[in-house]
Design an enzyme around this catalytic site. Structure first.
Site, PDB file in Angstrom:
ATOM      1  N   LYS A 193       0.850  -1.182   0.000  1.00 49.33           N
ATOM      2  CA  LYS A 193       0.000   0.000   0.000  1.00 49.33           C
ATOM      3  C   LYS A 193       0.888   1.235   0.000  1.00 49.33           C
ATOM      4  CE  LYS A 193      -3.742   2.305   2.515  1.00 49.33           C
ATOM      5  NZ  LYS A 193      -4.619   2.256   3.705  1.00 49.33           N
ATOM      6  N   LYS A 219      -2.261  -1.504  -3.669  1.00 52.43           N
ATOM      7  CA  LYS A 219      -3.107  -0.315  -3.646  1.00 52.43           C
ATOM      8  C   LYS A 219      -2.232   0.928  -3.706  1.00 52.43           C
ATOM      9  CE  LYS A 219      -6.578   2.009  -0.754  1.00 52.43           C
ATOM     10  NZ  LYS A 219      -7.279   2.031   0.541  1.00 52.43           N
TER      11      LYS A 219
END
Length: 333
Positions: free
Chosen positions: A203, A258
Protein backbone atom coordinates in the site's frame (compact mmCIF):
# COMPACT_ATOMS: atom_id res chain seq x y z
CA UNK A 1 9.36 -15.03 -21.20
CA UNK A 2 11.00 -15.49 -24.60
CA UNK A 3 8.94 -16.74 -27.53
CA UNK A 4 10.37 -18.52 -30.60
CA UNK A 5 10.32 -16.45 -33.79
CA UNK A 6 7.38 -16.68 -36.14
CA UNK A 7 7.50 -16.65 -39.93
CA UNK A 8 8.00 -13.13 -41.30
CA UNK A 9 5.38 -11.11 -43.14
CA UNK A 10 3.55 -11.91 -45.37
CA UNK A 11 3.39 -15.56 -44.17
CA UNK A 12 2.47 -14.25 -40.73
CA UNK A 13 -0.29 -11.66 -40.66
CA UNK A 14 -1.32 -10.93 -37.07
CA UNK A 15 -4.36 -9.01 -38.28
CA UNK A 16 -5.91 -12.29 -39.44
CA UNK A 17 -6.91 -13.18 -35.88
CA UNK A 18 -8.32 -9.68 -35.30
CA UNK A 19 -10.58 -9.62 -38.33
CA UNK A 20 -13.78 -10.88 -36.66
CA UNK A 21 -15.31 -10.67 -33.19
CA UNK A 22 -15.48 -14.46 -32.84
CA UNK A 23 -11.77 -14.76 -33.62
CA UNK A 24 -10.82 -12.01 -31.18
CA UNK A 25 -12.85 -13.72 -28.46
CA UNK A 26 -11.37 -17.11 -29.27
CA UNK A 27 -7.78 -15.86 -28.95
CA UNK A 28 -8.31 -13.54 -25.97
CA UNK A 29 -5.37 -13.75 -23.54
CA UNK A 30 -7.18 -12.09 -20.62
CA UNK A 31 -10.82 -11.98 -19.65
CA UNK A 32 -12.96 -10.22 -17.07
CA UNK A 33 -15.96 -11.71 -15.31
CA UNK A 34 -18.34 -10.74 -12.53
CA UNK A 35 -16.44 -13.17 -10.32
CA UNK A 36 -13.43 -10.84 -10.48
CA UNK A 37 -15.23 -7.93 -8.79
CA UNK A 38 -15.31 -6.73 -5.18
CA UNK A 39 -17.67 -3.84 -4.45
CA UNK A 40 -16.53 -1.29 -1.83
CA UNK A 41 -19.45 0.26 0.08
CA UNK A 42 -19.44 3.22 2.46
CA UNK A 43 -21.88 3.00 5.36
CA UNK A 44 -23.18 5.52 7.89
CA UNK A 45 -25.27 5.16 11.01
CA UNK A 46 -28.69 6.16 9.76
CA UNK A 47 -31.03 5.59 6.85
CA UNK A 48 -31.12 6.72 3.26
CA UNK A 49 -28.12 7.78 1.22
CA UNK A 50 -25.54 10.56 1.36
CA UNK A 51 -23.88 11.37 -1.97
CA UNK A 52 -20.10 11.79 -1.89
CA UNK A 53 -19.39 14.87 -4.06
CA UNK A 54 -15.82 13.84 -4.89
CA UNK A 55 -17.01 10.35 -5.95
CA UNK A 56 -19.71 10.93 -8.59
CA UNK A 57 -22.32 8.19 -8.48
CA UNK A 58 -21.17 6.88 -5.08
CA UNK A 59 -23.09 7.46 -1.85
CA UNK A 60 -22.72 6.54 1.79
CA UNK A 61 -25.44 4.02 2.60
CA UNK A 62 -27.62 3.76 5.66
CA UNK A 63 -27.89 0.35 7.28
CA UNK A 64 -31.05 -0.68 5.42
CA UNK A 65 -29.60 0.54 2.14
CA UNK A 66 -26.36 -1.37 2.76
CA UNK A 67 -28.37 -4.57 3.17
CA UNK A 68 -30.18 -3.79 -0.07
CA UNK A 69 -26.83 -3.28 -1.82
CA UNK A 70 -25.66 -6.64 -0.48
CA UNK A 71 -28.74 -8.30 -1.94
CA UNK A 72 -28.07 -6.49 -5.21
CA UNK A 73 -24.51 -7.84 -5.21
CA UNK A 74 -25.82 -11.38 -4.77
CA UNK A 75 -28.31 -10.91 -7.61
CA UNK A 76 -25.53 -9.68 -9.91
CA UNK A 77 -23.16 -12.49 -8.94
CA UNK A 78 -20.58 -10.22 -7.32
CA UNK A 79 -18.72 -12.52 -4.91
CA UNK A 80 -17.82 -10.04 -2.16
CA UNK A 81 -18.29 -6.54 -0.80
CA UNK A 82 -15.88 -4.46 1.30
CA UNK A 83 -17.43 -2.22 3.96
CA UNK A 84 -15.98 1.10 5.11
CA UNK A 85 -17.62 3.09 7.92
CA UNK A 86 -18.20 6.83 8.05
CA UNK A 87 -17.90 7.06 11.82
CA UNK A 88 -19.74 9.75 13.78
CA UNK A 89 -17.07 12.36 14.67
CA UNK A 90 -18.23 12.28 18.29
CA UNK A 91 -16.98 8.68 18.49
CA UNK A 92 -13.48 9.44 17.22
CA UNK A 93 -10.80 9.51 19.92
CA UNK A 94 -7.03 9.62 20.23
CA UNK A 95 -6.95 5.91 21.09
CA UNK A 96 -9.52 4.94 18.39
CA UNK A 97 -11.34 2.75 20.90
CA UNK A 98 -14.49 2.64 18.72
CA UNK A 99 -12.50 0.36 16.40
CA UNK A 100 -12.83 -2.53 18.85
CA UNK A 101 -16.36 -1.79 20.05
CA UNK A 102 -18.22 -5.01 19.26
CA UNK A 103 -21.35 -2.96 18.55
CA UNK A 104 -19.74 -0.34 16.31
CA UNK A 105 -21.27 0.60 12.98
CA UNK A 106 -19.40 -1.78 10.73
CA UNK A 107 -20.01 -4.73 13.07
CA UNK A 108 -23.74 -3.99 13.19
CA UNK A 109 -23.95 -3.65 9.41
CA UNK A 110 -22.04 -6.90 8.95
CA UNK A 111 -24.46 -8.76 11.22
CA UNK A 112 -27.44 -7.34 9.30
CA UNK A 113 -25.96 -8.29 5.93
CA UNK A 114 -25.06 -11.80 7.04
CA UNK A 115 -28.56 -12.27 8.45
CA UNK A 116 -29.96 -11.24 5.07
CA UNK A 117 -27.72 -13.10 2.61
CA UNK A 118 -25.65 -15.56 4.64
CA UNK A 119 -22.75 -17.15 2.80
CA UNK A 120 -24.04 -16.12 -0.62
CA UNK A 121 -21.78 -13.08 -0.32
CA UNK A 122 -18.38 -12.53 1.22
CA UNK A 123 -17.98 -9.57 3.58
CA UNK A 124 -14.54 -7.97 3.79
CA UNK A 125 -13.74 -5.58 6.63
CA UNK A 126 -10.88 -3.12 6.70
CA UNK A 127 -8.57 -3.21 9.70
CA UNK A 128 -6.99 0.18 10.45
CA UNK A 129 -7.65 2.97 12.91
CA UNK A 130 -8.14 5.96 10.60
CA UNK A 131 -11.97 5.80 10.52
CA UNK A 132 -11.96 5.90 14.34
CA UNK A 133 -9.04 8.12 15.31
CA UNK A 134 -9.39 11.83 15.98
CA UNK A 135 -6.03 12.40 14.25
CA UNK A 136 -6.84 10.44 11.10
CA UNK A 137 -3.79 8.18 11.25
CA UNK A 138 -4.02 4.41 10.75
CA UNK A 139 -2.22 3.78 14.03
CA UNK A 140 -1.84 5.17 17.53
CA UNK A 141 0.16 8.38 17.86
CA UNK A 142 2.69 8.92 20.66
CA UNK A 143 4.77 12.11 20.84
CA UNK A 144 3.83 12.93 17.28
CA UNK A 145 4.87 9.52 15.91
CA UNK A 146 2.70 6.63 14.71
CA UNK A 147 3.80 3.75 16.93
CA UNK A 148 3.95 0.23 15.59
CA UNK A 149 3.67 -2.39 18.30
CA UNK A 150 0.98 -0.69 20.39
CA UNK A 151 -1.04 -0.21 17.23
CA UNK A 152 -0.77 -3.90 16.36
CA UNK A 153 -2.30 -4.80 19.73
CA UNK A 154 -5.32 -2.62 18.95
CA UNK A 155 -5.61 -4.01 15.43
CA UNK A 156 -5.80 -7.52 16.88
CA UNK A 157 -8.70 -6.48 19.10
CA UNK A 158 -10.41 -4.83 16.13
CA UNK A 159 -9.95 -7.96 14.01
CA UNK A 160 -11.46 -10.25 16.63
CA UNK A 161 -14.62 -8.19 17.10
CA UNK A 162 -15.08 -7.94 13.33
CA UNK A 163 -14.68 -11.69 12.93
CA UNK A 164 -17.17 -12.26 15.74
CA UNK A 165 -19.63 -10.01 13.89
CA UNK A 166 -19.53 -12.43 10.97
CA UNK A 167 -17.08 -10.99 8.45
CA UNK A 168 -15.41 -13.50 6.17
CA UNK A 169 -12.20 -11.65 5.38
CA UNK A 170 -10.10 -9.38 7.58
CA UNK A 171 -8.23 -6.86 5.43
CA UNK A 172 -5.48 -5.02 7.35
CA UNK A 173 -4.72 -1.77 5.51
CA UNK A 174 -2.62 -0.12 8.21
CA UNK A 175 0.86 -1.15 6.99
CA UNK A 176 2.23 -1.73 10.49
CA UNK A 177 5.13 -4.19 10.66
CA UNK A 178 4.26 -7.65 11.98
CA UNK A 179 0.52 -7.15 12.11
CA UNK A 180 -0.43 -10.11 9.89
CA UNK A 181 1.15 -12.71 12.16
CA UNK A 182 -0.27 -11.11 15.29
CA UNK A 183 -3.77 -10.87 13.81
CA UNK A 184 -3.62 -14.48 12.63
CA UNK A 185 -2.70 -15.63 16.12
CA UNK A 186 -5.43 -13.49 17.69
CA UNK A 187 -8.09 -14.78 15.31
CA UNK A 188 -7.09 -18.40 15.85
CA UNK A 189 -7.02 -17.99 19.62
CA UNK A 190 -10.53 -16.50 19.53
CA UNK A 191 -11.91 -19.41 17.51
CA UNK A 192 -11.89 -17.71 14.10
CA UNK A 193 -9.43 -19.92 12.26
CA UNK A 194 -11.74 -19.96 9.22
CA UNK A 195 -11.62 -16.19 8.72
CA UNK A 196 -9.30 -15.17 5.89
CA UNK A 197 -6.72 -12.41 5.93
CA UNK A 198 -6.40 -10.31 2.78
CA UNK A 199 -3.38 -8.15 3.46
CA UNK A 200 -2.94 -4.71 2.00
CA UNK A 201 0.63 -5.84 1.56
CA UNK A 202 1.83 -3.19 -0.90
CA UNK A 203 0.00 0.00 0.00
CA UNK A 204 1.52 3.22 -1.20
CA UNK A 205 1.46 6.73 0.27
CA UNK A 206 -0.56 7.89 -2.71
CA UNK A 207 -2.25 11.12 -3.74
CA UNK A 208 -5.10 9.07 -5.22
CA UNK A 209 -6.90 8.46 -1.89
CA UNK A 210 -8.51 11.88 -1.48
CA UNK A 211 -12.15 11.04 -2.34
CA UNK A 212 -12.03 7.95 -0.11
CA UNK A 213 -10.97 10.08 2.85
CA UNK A 214 -13.85 12.42 2.08
CA UNK A 215 -16.24 9.46 2.09
CA UNK A 216 -15.16 8.07 5.46
CA UNK A 217 -14.61 11.49 7.01
CA UNK A 218 -10.92 11.09 7.80
CA UNK A 219 -9.66 13.92 5.57
CA UNK A 220 -10.49 16.64 8.09
CA UNK A 221 -8.95 14.64 10.93
CA UNK A 222 -5.70 14.03 9.05
CA UNK A 223 -5.37 17.67 7.98
CA UNK A 224 -1.92 18.49 6.62
CA UNK A 225 -0.34 15.34 8.06
CA UNK A 226 0.66 12.38 5.88
CA UNK A 227 1.22 8.63 6.19
CA UNK A 228 4.67 8.37 4.67
CA UNK A 229 6.31 6.78 7.72
CA UNK A 230 4.32 3.57 7.24
CA UNK A 231 2.87 3.49 3.72
CA UNK A 232 5.32 2.83 0.89
CA UNK A 233 6.91 5.52 -1.24
CA UNK A 234 5.72 5.53 -4.89
CA UNK A 235 9.37 5.12 -5.88
CA UNK A 236 9.58 1.62 -4.39
CA UNK A 237 9.21 -1.65 -6.27
CA UNK A 238 11.59 -4.18 -4.67
CA UNK A 239 10.37 -3.09 -1.25
CA UNK A 240 6.86 -4.17 -2.23
CA UNK A 241 8.13 -7.69 -2.91
CA UNK A 242 9.69 -7.81 0.56
CA UNK A 243 6.45 -6.55 2.13
CA UNK A 244 4.43 -9.25 0.37
CA UNK A 245 6.94 -11.96 1.30
CA UNK A 246 6.78 -11.02 4.98
CA UNK A 247 2.98 -10.96 5.03
CA UNK A 248 2.74 -14.35 3.34
CA UNK A 249 5.26 -15.78 5.78
CA UNK A 250 3.09 -14.50 8.63
CA UNK A 251 -0.05 -16.20 7.30
CA UNK A 252 -1.79 -13.90 4.81
CA UNK A 253 -4.21 -15.85 2.62
CA UNK A 254 -4.14 -13.24 -0.15
CA UNK A 255 -2.44 -9.94 -0.83
CA UNK A 256 -3.44 -6.61 -2.29
CA UNK A 257 -1.72 -3.81 -4.18
CA UNK A 258 -3.11 -0.32 -3.65
CA UNK A 259 -3.59 1.91 -5.66
CA UNK A 260 -4.21 -0.05 -8.81
CA UNK A 261 -3.57 1.36 -12.27
CA UNK A 262 -0.49 3.48 -11.37
CA UNK A 263 1.00 0.29 -9.86
CA UNK A 264 0.17 -2.38 -12.43
CA UNK A 265 3.87 -3.19 -12.59
CA UNK A 266 3.71 -4.11 -8.89
CA UNK A 267 0.61 -6.26 -9.44
CA UNK A 268 2.45 -8.13 -12.19
CA UNK A 269 5.64 -8.58 -10.12
CA UNK A 270 3.72 -9.86 -7.10
CA UNK A 271 1.72 -12.37 -9.10
CA UNK A 272 4.73 -13.60 -11.06
CA UNK A 273 6.93 -13.85 -7.97
CA UNK A 274 4.56 -15.55 -5.53
CA UNK A 275 1.69 -17.07 -7.53
CA UNK A 276 -0.75 -16.41 -4.68
CA UNK A 277 -4.23 -14.83 -4.80
CA UNK A 278 -3.43 -11.23 -5.71
CA UNK A 279 -5.89 -8.35 -5.65
CA UNK A 280 -5.74 -4.74 -6.74
CA UNK A 281 -7.76 -1.76 -5.56
CA UNK A 282 -8.94 0.69 -8.20
CA UNK A 283 -8.97 3.45 -5.64
CA UNK A 284 -11.22 6.45 -5.29
CA UNK A 285 -9.01 8.86 -7.20
CA UNK A 286 -8.74 6.48 -10.14
CA UNK A 287 -12.51 6.04 -10.26
CA UNK A 288 -13.19 9.75 -9.75
CA UNK A 289 -11.05 10.95 -12.63
CA UNK A 290 -12.48 8.40 -15.08
CA UNK A 291 -16.03 9.13 -13.96
CA UNK A 292 -15.55 12.91 -14.05
CA UNK A 293 -14.08 12.78 -17.55
CA UNK A 294 -16.98 10.60 -18.68
CA UNK A 295 -19.53 12.92 -17.07
CA UNK A 296 -17.91 15.83 -18.95
CA UNK A 297 -18.33 13.95 -22.22
CA UNK A 298 -14.60 13.52 -22.77
CA UNK A 299 -14.53 9.73 -22.36
CA UNK A 300 -16.96 6.87 -22.96
CA UNK A 301 -17.68 5.73 -19.38
CA UNK A 302 -18.49 2.11 -20.12
CA UNK A 303 -15.57 1.71 -22.52
CA UNK A 304 -12.92 3.11 -20.16
CA UNK A 305 -14.47 1.28 -17.21
CA UNK A 306 -14.18 -2.09 -18.90
CA UNK A 307 -10.76 -1.34 -20.40
CA UNK A 308 -9.34 -0.27 -17.05
CA UNK A 309 -10.68 -3.35 -15.28
CA UNK A 310 -9.35 -5.65 -17.97
CA UNK A 311 -5.92 -4.05 -17.47
CA UNK A 312 -5.86 -5.43 -13.93
CA UNK A 313 -6.56 -8.91 -15.20
CA UNK A 314 -3.87 -8.58 -17.86
CA UNK A 315 -1.39 -7.61 -15.15
CA UNK A 316 -2.24 -10.76 -13.20
CA UNK A 317 -4.80 -9.65 -10.62
CA UNK A 318 -7.22 -12.33 -9.47
CA UNK A 319 -9.77 -9.73 -8.47
CA UNK A 320 -10.38 -5.99 -8.33
CA UNK A 321 -11.91 -3.77 -5.69
CA UNK A 322 -13.69 -1.10 -7.70
CA UNK A 323 -16.48 1.45 -7.32
CA UNK A 324 -17.48 0.44 -10.84
CA UNK A 325 -18.40 -3.05 -9.59
CA UNK A 326 -22.17 -2.71 -9.93
CA UNK A 327 -22.03 -1.07 -13.36
CA UNK A 328 -19.40 -3.53 -14.61
CA UNK A 329 -21.39 -6.50 -13.33
CA UNK A 330 -24.44 -5.24 -15.22
CA UNK A 331 -22.38 -5.07 -18.41
CA UNK A 332 -21.00 -8.57 -17.86
CA UNK A 333 -24.36 -10.28 -17.39
Amino acid sequence: MTFPPRAPFPATRLRRVRAHDWARRLTSESSLSVSDLIWPLFVFDGSGTQPVPSLPGVSRLGITQAVEAARRAVDLGIPAIALFPATDPSLKTEDAREAFNADNLVCRVTREIKAAVGDALGVILDVALDPYSSHGQDGLVRDGQVVNDETVEVLCRQSVVQAAAGCDVIAPSDMMDGRIGSIRQALDAAGHAEVQIMSYAAKYASAFYGPFRDAVGSAASLGAADKKTYQQSPSQSNEAIHEVALDLAEGADSVMVKPGMPYLDIVARVKQTFGVPTFAYQVSGEYAMLRAAADAGWLDRDAVMMESLLAFKRAGADGILTYFAEAAAERLQ
